[in-house]
Motif scaffolding. Structure first.
Motif, PDB file in Angstrom:
ATOM      1  N   PRO A   1       0.837  -1.209   0.000  1.00 43.73           N
ATOM      2  CA  PRO A   1       0.000   0.000   0.000  1.00 43.73           C
ATOM      3  C   PRO A   1       0.866   1.252   0.000  1.00 43.73           C
ATOM      4  O   PRO A   1       1.960   1.269   0.576  1.00 43.73           O
ATOM      5  N   VAL A   2       0.371   2.287  -0.660  1.00 39.88           N
ATOM      6  CA  VAL A   2       1.097   3.555  -0.743  1.00 39.88           C
ATOM      7  C   VAL A   2       0.102   4.691  -0.542  1.00 39.88           C
ATOM      8  O   VAL A   2      -0.993   4.659  -1.108  1.00 39.88           O
TER       9      VAL A   2
ATOM     10  N   TYR B   1      -7.300   3.165  -7.125  1.00 38.62           N
ATOM     11  CA  TYR B   1      -6.999   4.299  -6.251  1.00 38.62           C
ATOM     12  C   TYR B   1      -8.198   4.629  -5.363  1.00 38.62           C
ATOM     13  O   TYR B   1      -9.341   4.478  -5.773  1.00 38.62           O
ATOM     14  N   SER B   2      -7.902   5.111  -4.169  1.00 38.53           N
ATOM     15  CA  SER B   2      -8.934   5.674  -3.303  1.00 38.53           C
ATOM     16  C   SER B   2      -8.404   6.975  -2.715  1.00 38.53           C
ATOM     17  O   SER B   2      -7.194   7.224  -2.713  1.00 38.53           O
ATOM     18  N   VAL B   3      -9.327   7.815  -2.248  1.00 41.58           N
ATOM     19  CA  VAL B   3      -8.922   9.106  -1.685  1.00 41.58           C
ATOM     20  C   VAL B   3      -9.693   9.359  -0.396  1.00 41.58           C
ATOM     21  O   VAL B   3     -10.732   8.746  -0.136  1.00 41.58           O
ATOM     22  N   SER B   4      -9.148  10.285   0.366  1.00 37.32           N
ATOM     23  CA  SER B   4      -9.867  10.731   1.559  1.00 37.32           C
ATOM     24  C   SER B   4      -9.532  12.185   1.821  1.00 37.32           C
ATOM     25  O   SER B   4      -8.422  12.648   1.532  1.00 37.32           O
TER      26      SER B   4
ATOM     27  N   LEU C   1      -4.178  10.386  -1.373  1.00 38.96           N
ATOM     28  CA  LEU C   1      -4.387   9.419  -2.447  1.00 38.96           C
ATOM     29  C   LEU C   1      -3.746   8.113  -2.021  1.00 38.96           C
ATOM     30  O   LEU C   1      -2.564   8.079  -1.680  1.00 38.96           O
ATOM     31  N   THR C   2      -4.530   7.028  -2.028  1.00 37.34           N
ATOM     32  CA  THR C   2      -4.029   5.729  -1.590  1.00 37.34           C
ATOM     33  C   THR C   2      -4.092   4.712  -2.709  1.00 37.34           C
ATOM     34  O   THR C   2      -5.118   4.588  -3.390  1.00 37.34           O
ATOM     35  N   LEU C   3      -2.989   4.006  -2.884  1.00 36.15           N
ATOM     36  CA  LEU C   3      -2.940   2.852  -3.747  1.00 36.15           C
ATOM     37  C   LEU C   3      -2.977   1.655  -2.796  1.00 36.15           C
ATOM     38  O   LEU C   3      -2.028   1.405  -2.059  1.00 36.15           O
ATOM     39  N   GLU C   4      -4.084   0.935  -2.787  1.00 36.19           N
ATOM     40  CA  GLU C   4      -4.266  -0.133  -1.788  1.00 36.19           C
ATOM     41  C   GLU C   4      -3.263  -1.252  -1.985  1.00 36.19           C
ATOM     42  O   GLU C   4      -2.762  -1.831  -1.026  1.00 36.19           O
ATOM     43  N   SER C   5      -2.973  -1.570  -3.238  1.00 36.95           N
ATOM     44  CA  SER C   5      -2.025  -2.620  -3.581  1.00 36.95           C
ATOM     45  C   SER C   5      -1.341  -2.202  -4.879  1.00 36.95           C
ATOM     46  O   SER C   5      -1.873  -2.418  -5.960  1.00 36.95           O
ATOM     47  N   ALA C   6      -0.193  -1.578  -4.744  1.00 38.87           N
ATOM     48  CA  ALA C   6       0.445  -0.937  -5.893  1.00 38.87           C
ATOM     49  C   ALA C   6       0.799  -1.949  -6.991  1.00 38.87           C
ATOM     50  O   ALA C   6       1.226  -3.082  -6.711  1.00 38.87           O
TER      51      ALA C   6
END
Lengths: 117, 115
Positions: B18-19, B64-67, B76-81
């Motif tokens: 994750p990143v 991608y997901s964001v919060s 910005l999150t990459l759950e599993s790059a």
């Protein structure tokens, strides 16, 4: 769908000369905004100039000016008295309205400009 | 210059990890955006936010997901790059939704490499 096309991947110009970068776009909207952004090697995206589609007068910012041809859907950038610091990637962008009431840009693929000493 | 910072500026990671990339603004602007820049594609919108806890997808949102829990931060999150997410990521902000005044200002970018 809106598209933005920059047909010149790379260009070069002698210092102090004038260069024109081309951009065409496709849209069915009548009112919109167009932009040119500059991206130097630092990667920072820097706003160069913006044009409002309902204005017939071409925008100018110091040495930068545009030739906006709405009917032809053309939006070219002219750089006069080119300087070494103008060396950068230049992106043309179209502002698109989103359903949330905000906007996003549709970017072209960029033109890499090199100013030669 | 608009007060926008991105962290980290460079990151190398491995596939499957994750990143999270952070965008921070000091302008109190309502709207924030994440773009990715790839050769031959210009910049493409991933996600955007039109207020705290209000986000929506852009054209390349898969993976991608964001919060946004505070006005000043947009994550910005990459759950599993994956290797296809190797790119340069730009955050942008804008002040209003007025068609006559909206201009987006960009952060310095984050170069992400997924091995």
């Amino acid at each position: 769908a809106q598209t933005v096309t920059q047909s010149q991947p790379e260009m070069s110009v002698q210092e102090a000369e004038t260069v024109t970068l081309s951009c065409t776009y496709d849209t069915s909207e009548n009112n919109y905004y167009l932009f040119w952004y500059k991206q130097p090697p630092s990667r920072q995206m820097i706003l160069v100039i913006r044009q409002e589609a309902y204005k017939q007068q071409n925008a100018t910012e110091n040495r930068f000016s545009v030739n906006f041809q709405k009917a032809a859907k053309s939006f070219s950038l002219k750089i006069s008295d080119s300087q070494l610091g103008d060396t950068a990637m230049y992106f043309c962008a179209f502002m698109k309205l989103l359903t949330s009431g905000t906007y996003k840009y549709i970017f072209g693929t960029g033109t890499r400009l090199k100013v030669l000493a | 210059d608009a007060g926008i910072t991105q962290s980290p500026r460079h990151k190398v990671t491995e596939t499957g990890t994750p990143v999270t990339l952070r965008c921070h603004q000091t302008e109190n602007h309502r709207y924030m955006y994440w773009y990715r820049q790839d050769p031959g594609h210009g910049l493409r919108l991933i996600h955007y936010s039109y207020g705290v806890k209000d986000t929506d997808k852009g054209e390349v949102s898969d993976g991608y997901s964001v919060s946004r829990s505070k006005t000043e931060d947009f994550l910005l999150t990459l759950e599993s790059a994956t290797s296809s997410q190797t790119s340069v990521y730009f955050c942008a902000i804008s002040e209003s939704s007025s068609y006559s005044t909206d201009t987006q200002y960009f952060g310095p970018g984050t170069r992400l490499t997924v091995l």
